[in-house]
Design a protein around this motif. Sequence first.
Motif, mmCIF file in Angstrom:
data_model
loop_
_atom_site.group_PDB
_atom_site.id
_atom_site.type_symbol
_atom_site.label_atom_id
_atom_site.label_comp_id
_atom_site.label_asym_id
_atom_site.label_seq_id
_atom_site.Cartn_x
_atom_site.Cartn_y
_atom_site.Cartn_z
ATOM 1 N N LEU A 145 5.075 -10.934 1.250
ATOM 2 C CA LEU A 145 5.476 -10.238 2.471
ATOM 3 C C LEU A 145 5.938 -8.839 2.107
ATOM 4 O O LEU A 145 6.593 -8.628 1.085
ATOM 5 N N ARG B 208 7.614 -5.126 3.816
ATOM 6 C CA ARG B 208 8.242 -4.418 4.921
ATOM 7 C C ARG B 208 7.979 -2.928 4.717
ATOM 8 O O ARG B 208 8.212 -2.401 3.640
ATOM 9 N N GLU C 238 6.492 -5.832 9.271
ATOM 10 C CA GLU C 238 6.616 -6.827 8.200
ATOM 11 C C GLU C 238 5.502 -7.858 8.337
ATOM 12 O O GLU C 238 5.107 -8.213 9.446
ATOM 13 N N GLY C 239 4.985 -8.261 7.202
ATOM 14 C CA GLY C 239 3.899 -9.230 7.184
ATOM 15 C C GLY C 239 3.250 -9.260 5.818
ATOM 16 O O GLY C 239 3.791 -8.722 4.842
ATOM 17 N N ASP C 240 2.064 -9.868 5.742
ATOM 18 C CA ASP C 240 1.312 -9.923 4.501
ATOM 19 C C ASP C 240 1.113 -8.500 3.979
ATOM 20 O O ASP C 240 0.756 -7.596 4.737
ATOM 21 N N ARG D 22 11.195 -12.660 6.946
ATOM 22 C CA ARG D 22 11.120 -11.664 8.014
ATOM 23 C C ARG D 22 12.482 -11.459 8.669
ATOM 24 O O ARG D 22 13.210 -12.421 8.897
#
Length: 162
Positions: free
Chosen positions: A24, A26, A73-75, A106
């Motif tokens: 993850l 950000r 935020e994510g992969d 997250r």
Amino acid sequence: MCALVQPTAQERSAFSVIKVNAMLLRIIYVSRASSSLPLELKDILASSRKNNRALRVTGAMGFLDGLYLQYLEGDASVVTTLYKRIEEDPRHSEPKILESKAISERAFPGWSMGLLTWNDETKKVFQKFNLSGSLDLYDADAATIDSLVRSLAASANWMALS
């Protein structure tokens, strides 16, 4: 008629490895809007909600004094690609990454977008995390930008758009 096909044990194992190894990321950035009160703000909200849900990207976006402050935020690969598209989007100019960091969970499991104005509360929150005293989001302190965005999104001045 459709048949439900169950994954094999090997496929389930491979999927869980992929899931565990997915990093993850950000990214918090600021950019100038193409106009001080862009009419496309509602379009940005609608497309963000639709596209980000499909991409499994979450975060928050604020609009203040003609500036976008966005927390994505994510992969890692998805967020990086999304930011590159934002850099090329004519609705944004002078994009600047304030923070890019690997995360373990997250902060915004849903999606939030708000309109902010400079008032006493907003100034107080901003100055708490930006010791230079400047009210320019481009001068935001990279060490505290995460806390700043979370505090702004939690403030009474965050007028959430649906």
